[in-house]
Motif scaffolding. Structure first.
Motif, PDB file in Angstrom:
ATOM      1  N   PHE A 174       1.718  27.809 -24.479  1.00  0.00           N
ATOM      2  CA  PHE A 174       1.713  26.402 -24.896  1.00  0.00           C
ATOM      3  C   PHE A 174       2.939  26.172 -25.775  1.00  0.00           C
ATOM      4  O   PHE A 174       3.073  26.785 -26.832  1.00  0.00           O
ATOM      5  CB  PHE A 174       0.417  26.196 -25.700  1.00  0.00           C
ATOM      6  CG  PHE A 174      -0.183  24.828 -25.594  1.00  0.00           C
ATOM      7  CD1 PHE A 174      -0.213  24.128 -24.397  1.00  0.00           C
ATOM      8  CD2 PHE A 174      -0.763  24.236 -26.705  1.00  0.00           C
ATOM      9  CE1 PHE A 174      -0.794  22.867 -24.310  1.00  0.00           C
ATOM     10  CE2 PHE A 174      -1.353  22.983 -26.634  1.00  0.00           C
ATOM     11  CZ  PHE A 174      -1.357  22.300 -25.425  1.00  0.00           C
ATOM     12  N   SER A 196      -0.741  30.369 -27.534  1.00  0.00           N
ATOM     13  CA  SER A 196      -1.448  29.945 -26.318  1.00  0.00           C
ATOM     14  C   SER A 196      -2.149  28.623 -26.619  1.00  0.00           C
ATOM     15  O   SER A 196      -2.289  28.225 -27.786  1.00  0.00           O
ATOM     16  CB  SER A 196      -2.485  31.000 -25.926  1.00  0.00           C
ATOM     17  OG  SER A 196      -3.505  31.038 -26.913  1.00  0.00           O
ATOM     18  N   ALA A 197      -2.626  27.967 -25.564  1.00  0.00           N
ATOM     19  CA  ALA A 197      -3.375  26.722 -25.770  1.00  0.00           C
ATOM     20  C   ALA A 197      -4.588  26.995 -26.660  1.00  0.00           C
ATOM     21  O   ALA A 197      -4.864  26.240 -27.596  1.00  0.00           O
ATOM     22  CB  ALA A 197      -3.797  26.151 -24.418  1.00  0.00           C
ATOM     23  N   LEU A 255      -2.724  19.148 -22.269  1.00  0.00           N
ATOM     24  CA  LEU A 255      -3.277  20.273 -21.506  1.00  0.00           C
ATOM     25  C   LEU A 255      -4.219  19.745 -20.409  1.00  0.00           C
ATOM     26  O   LEU A 255      -4.168  20.212 -19.265  1.00  0.00           O
ATOM     27  CB  LEU A 255      -4.036  21.234 -22.428  1.00  0.00           C
ATOM     28  CG  LEU A 255      -4.676  22.398 -21.680  1.00  0.00           C
ATOM     29  CD1 LEU A 255      -3.618  23.394 -21.193  1.00  0.00           C
ATOM     30  CD2 LEU A 255      -5.710  23.121 -22.536  1.00  0.00           C
TER      31      LEU A 255
END
Ligand SMILES: Nc1ncnc2c1ncn2[C@@H]1O[C@H](COP(=O)(O)OP(=O)(O)OP(=O)(O)O)[C@@H](O)[C@H]1O
Length: 347
Positions: A174, A196-197, A255
């Motif tokens: 991300f 990361s997300a 996202l």
């Protein structure tokens, strides 16, 4: 039943269904195929040493109904005879569930696969719509859910059955996109050496994002838990928390839009998990949907896709109940994910 897959052998009732999250565990009992599930109050995962104790104390101690099968959703990938929960200390062992709980049949699914199974069952009053777009019947659906972790799943309609698409999409990398995000990213503490997300959108991510926003603004972070930060943002008592949650809504929308593009989610993008229903006022401010739609050259396509927050309690249990009642309505592969008593005894 589909001709494309072997029929799933029906489960013997009563069926125990359970959703094991990193923070909360939810159980229900389904006495027969037509009955409404009897739900038990959610309890905290960390309050019990293992899943069997949680079942004994929260289900079996409160009913004379003895389950004969169990369908359990766990927050983590299911493979082998031991499932290590991604965000909790439990190791779920189907053999132990068979032996201690006395069921003859255990099925383990991924928690977001279970949530995906619930999506066609959800009614208007289980959902809060954010922005425009349409939910097309029998088109692919996506679910993304920030909670202890960040779950992602899909649900495709093919050969007249619903096919869940489990995955670990919360762990995608991300990065920053808009100019104001670059300094924030430089201030974020990486997790496992990367961003990361999940590391920004799960509960702990709210704290990580808040600290980074505070660093960029040159203020001292005053709040130390996701609930403190969202409460302060919602009540307008901490401007840094408010900007954090505004940014959080944008990132979640982005996202959700990426996932919608990947699977062409004309059947809707569903936001589940424990955090989003609390943040609806922020999701409605516009940043969530703006970031969702900002997918040039496909903005128009995105405007046609719907985003909804699941407001119903314990929706994964709804999916597990639908599966337990009519397993052949769904294309769920049980290879390596079903344990029968005879096979366990011979093990
Ligand atoms: N008011 C709040 N605002 C924001 N986050 C919160 C709030 N209350 C709890 N949380 C966070 O929500 C997370 C728990 O989410 P959820 O209720 O979806 O749990 P879960 O189902 O056990 O999670 P998962 O399935 O992702 O493992 C925790 O990280 C907790 O810190």
């Amino acid at each position: 039943m589909s001709l494309l897959q072997a029929a799933i052998e029906p489960l013997a009732f009563p069926v125990l269904i359970g959703d094991i999250g990193g923070t909360n565990v939810r159980f229900a009992l389904l006495s027969d195929a037509n009955a409404e599930p009897r739900s038990f109050p959610p309890v905290e995962t960390r309050s019990y040493p293992d899943i069997e104790t949680a079942i004994e104390e929260n289900v079996l101690a409160h009913t004379s109904v003895m389950p004969r099968s169990a369908v359990i959703a766990v927050a983590g990938p299911v493979s082998g005879n031991e499932v290590d929960l991604t965000n909790a200390d439990w190791i779920v062992r189907p053999h132990d569930i068979v032996e201690r709980i006395g069921v003859a049949d255990v099925i383990l699914l991924n928690d977001f696969e279970a949530l995906a199974l619930a999506l066609p069952e959800l009614k208007d009053n289980d959902l809060h719509r954010i922005g425009g777009g349409a939910i097309e019947t029998f088109c692919t659906k996506v679910v993304v859910g920030p909670g202890t972790g960040l779950g992602v799943g899909g649900l495709a309609h093919a050969a007249r059955i619903w096919v869940p698409l489990p995955g670990e999409g919360g762990h995608v990398s991300f990065g920053p996109v808009e100019p104001d995000e670059f300094p924030v990213w430089r201030a974020i503490e990486p997790e496992h050496g990367r961003i990361s997300a999940e590391s920004l959108l799960a509960g702990r991510g709210i704290v990580r994002l808040y600290r980074a926003v505070a660093t960029v603004e040159g203020s001292m972070p005053q709040l130390h838990s996701p609930a403190m930060i969202t409460d302060a943002a919602l009540s307008g008592t901490d401007p840094c928390a408010e900007r954090t949650i505004e940014l959080y809504a944008r990132l979640l929308g982005r996202l959700a839009g990426d996932l919608a593009l990947v699977l062409m989610a004309r059947g809707g993008v569903y936001v589940g998990g424990g955090i989003a229903p609390r943040l609806i006022p922020f999701l409605e401010r516009g940043e969530f949907r703006r970031a969702f739609e900002a997918k040039a050259p496909h903005d128009e396509l995105m405007r046609g896709m719907s985003t909804v927050v699941i407001t119903r309690e314990s929706p994964a249990l709804l999916g597990l109940a639908a599966f337990a009642r009519t397993p052949n309505r769904f294309g769920v592969s049980l290879t390596g994910r079903r344990w029968k008593k005879a096979a366990v005894a011979a093990h």
